[in-house]
Design a protein around this motif. Sequence first.
Motif, PDB file in Angstrom:
ATOM      1  N   GLU A   2       0.832  -1.208   0.000  1.00  0.00           N
ATOM      2  CA  GLU A   2       0.000   0.000   0.000  1.00  0.00           C
ATOM      3  C   GLU A   2       0.867   1.259   0.000  1.00  0.00           C
ATOM      4  OE1 GLU A   2      -3.669  -0.614   2.775  1.00  0.00           O
ATOM      5  OE2 GLU A   2      -2.049  -1.967   3.433  1.00  0.00           O
ATOM      6  N   ALA A   3       1.953   1.218   0.761  1.00  0.00           N
ATOM      7  CA  ALA A   3       2.863   2.369   0.808  1.00  0.00           C
ATOM      8  C   ALA A   3       3.475   2.603  -0.574  1.00  0.00           C
ATOM      9  CB  ALA A   3       3.965   2.124   1.833  1.00  0.00           C
ATOM     10  N   TYR A   4       3.846   1.503  -1.243  1.00  0.00           N
ATOM     11  CA  TYR A   4       4.431   1.602  -2.588  1.00  0.00           C
ATOM     12  C   TYR A   4       3.441   2.221  -3.569  1.00  0.00           C
ATOM     13  CZ  TYR A   4       6.773   0.269  -6.903  1.00  0.00           C
ATOM     14  OH  TYR A   4       7.387   0.295  -8.130  1.00  0.00           O
ATOM     15  N   SER A  64      13.178   6.096  -1.877  1.00  0.00           N
ATOM     16  CA  SER A  64      12.265   5.353  -1.010  1.00  0.00           C
ATOM     17  C   SER A  64      11.392   4.415  -1.830  1.00  0.00           C
ATOM     18  CB  SER A  64      11.377   6.334  -0.228  1.00  0.00           C
ATOM     19  OG  SER A  64      12.155   7.167   0.596  1.00  0.00           O
ATOM     20  N   LEU A  65      10.983   4.881  -2.994  1.00  0.00           N
ATOM     21  CA  LEU A  65      10.182   4.039  -3.878  1.00  0.00           C
ATOM     22  C   LEU A  65      10.979   2.805  -4.309  1.00  0.00           C
ATOM     23  CD1 LEU A  65       7.421   3.957  -5.355  1.00  0.00           C
ATOM     24  CD2 LEU A  65       8.529   5.092  -7.287  1.00  0.00           C
ATOM     25  N   LEU A  92       9.481  -5.624  -1.935  1.00  0.00           N
ATOM     26  CA  LEU A  92       8.334  -6.351  -2.472  1.00  0.00           C
ATOM     27  C   LEU A  92       8.728  -7.395  -3.503  1.00  0.00           C
ATOM     28  CD1 LEU A  92       5.884  -3.336  -2.871  1.00  0.00           C
ATOM     29  CD2 LEU A  92       5.577  -5.262  -1.304  1.00  0.00           C
ATOM     30  N   ASN A  93       9.823  -7.131  -4.258  1.00  0.00           N
ATOM     31  CA  ASN A  93      10.179  -7.998  -5.382  1.00  0.00           C
ATOM     32  C   ASN A  93      11.475  -8.774  -5.193  1.00  0.00           C
ATOM     33  OD1 ASN A  93       8.082  -7.212  -7.640  1.00  0.00           O
ATOM     34  ND2 ASN A  93       8.758  -5.271  -6.729  1.00  0.00           N
ATOM     35  N   GLY A 148      13.574  -4.468 -13.094  1.00  0.00           N
ATOM     36  CA  GLY A 148      12.278  -3.961 -13.561  1.00  0.00           C
ATOM     37  C   GLY A 148      11.895  -2.614 -12.980  1.00  0.00           C
ATOM     38  N   PHE A 149      12.659  -2.137 -11.995  1.00  0.00           N
ATOM     39  CA  PHE A 149      12.310  -0.871 -11.363  1.00  0.00           C
ATOM     40  C   PHE A 149      12.420   0.292 -12.339  1.00  0.00           C
ATOM     41  CE2 PHE A 149      13.596   2.997  -9.032  1.00  0.00           C
ATOM     42  CZ  PHE A 149      12.451   3.180  -8.269  1.00  0.00           C
TER      43      PHE A 149
END
Length: 489
Positions: free
Chosen positions: A275-277, A294-295, A302-303, A308-309
Amino acid sequence: MRSVTVFFILLMTLGVMAQPAKNEKAEAYNKIIQTGTATEKTALMHELLQGLKTAKTEEPYSTAINLLQRLGFKNQADSVLKKAEKRFPKGALARTSFVNERFYKAETTVAKEKIYRQILQKWPVKNFPGSEITYDYMSGSLATDFAKEGNTEKAIYYLHNLNERFWRGNGYIPVGKLVLEAGDTATAAALFKTALEDAQYYATLPEDQKDNKARFAAMGYPGAVSAYVDILVGQGNYKEALDYIEQGMKLAPELNDGFLVSYYKSLAGLQRNLEAYNELSKIYKKGNFEYEASLKDLYVKLNGSETGFDRHIASLKQALLGDIRTHIKGIETDRAAPGFKLVNMEGVAVSLADLKGKVVVVDFWATWCQPCIRSFPGMKASQEMYAHDKDVQFLFIDTWEKVDDYKEKVAAFIKKNNYPFEVLFDDAATAGTNPTLADQFLVKGIPAKFIIDKEGSIRYALMGSSSNVEYIKMEMKEMIEAARLPRKK
């Protein structure tokens, strides 16, 4: 020469013009101000001065001053002001001049406080119903000054003197931030919470009960929530912080964008990473790139890796670009830019005619306009993108200032912030125009930005501004590059 506080004069004038019997006259005056000939404007000036010969109250003087200033007859407006001050020494105009010339120019907080007490004695608040905000500005100024000096007790005292609840947060939050910086978290939290509760009250009023004051206060709701929530987050009270944010988002959904940063921080604190992401992605997509690190951290959590970021970031930027293109499509226009010749901070005249063949970015602003100031880092970055492009010129036109020494204040502000701007002054005296250039550009509020193409035609008229640097850069680039090209037929 002395100037009259525009906000106060406008309030008085609007009160007069709201009467049905005077609506037609007000419309006629506005038409002359906007499009009248020099002869019509001079005739109106004489009509206003003649009308004052039979005036028995201060109100006609206020109206005349406002109209004379808008017409560009500043000397006549100042003359009327002097007469009004002499005739009504305990009236609102005399008070406003005294406040501007003595209170706001006081060199020390002690001197300012002494002058404030003199004002209360000669012009008591009770004598000016409906003008309480004038006194709140002074109380808020004193509170802030005392807070800067570390005198929290005096700062709180003057905050408690505020009359208008709708404006109270504008005093409480700045003082709260200063108190917080000094290490007094408890006092700051109490101030922020009061501001939050005030803003929430106005934000949740039924729409048919919201006047301009309520709407103004409601706009501060996300900022008040964020100020209080940041303390809760800093204390690790993520659940309580989240409760306040979600309540705010439910009660005032139209203000949800203002809650996003606090929402992300609270979710991250509770380890609700997905949710934060998602919330942080929304922030990024709006042109606020300061949280990219932070992202990325959340993405890896998560991954399991950063693979892929970069592709995801590129997709967010592309979506943002699409939103910007849709937005600027809606502000396209096609009208000739008013010609002008204005003086810059060095006293040199700059004319639009001399810039023909260039794309010109015109930004109307004022030192008191916080949205203008918040857009300046983005405008500086935008100008720097075109620093070596001789076909693009940025002009920052200072307008609607409220004090006589505004040129000195403007120069000090530009120097302090190291802004490499070409600043021009928009007033009747230096511009030689009647009305001011802002009027000619049909500016209704600032900041107002215009993109003028190489042929002298306004391509885009942007009212208001984002405060996100990257958003402004992308928006400006899209408009400037489009203005380089011939208009599509």
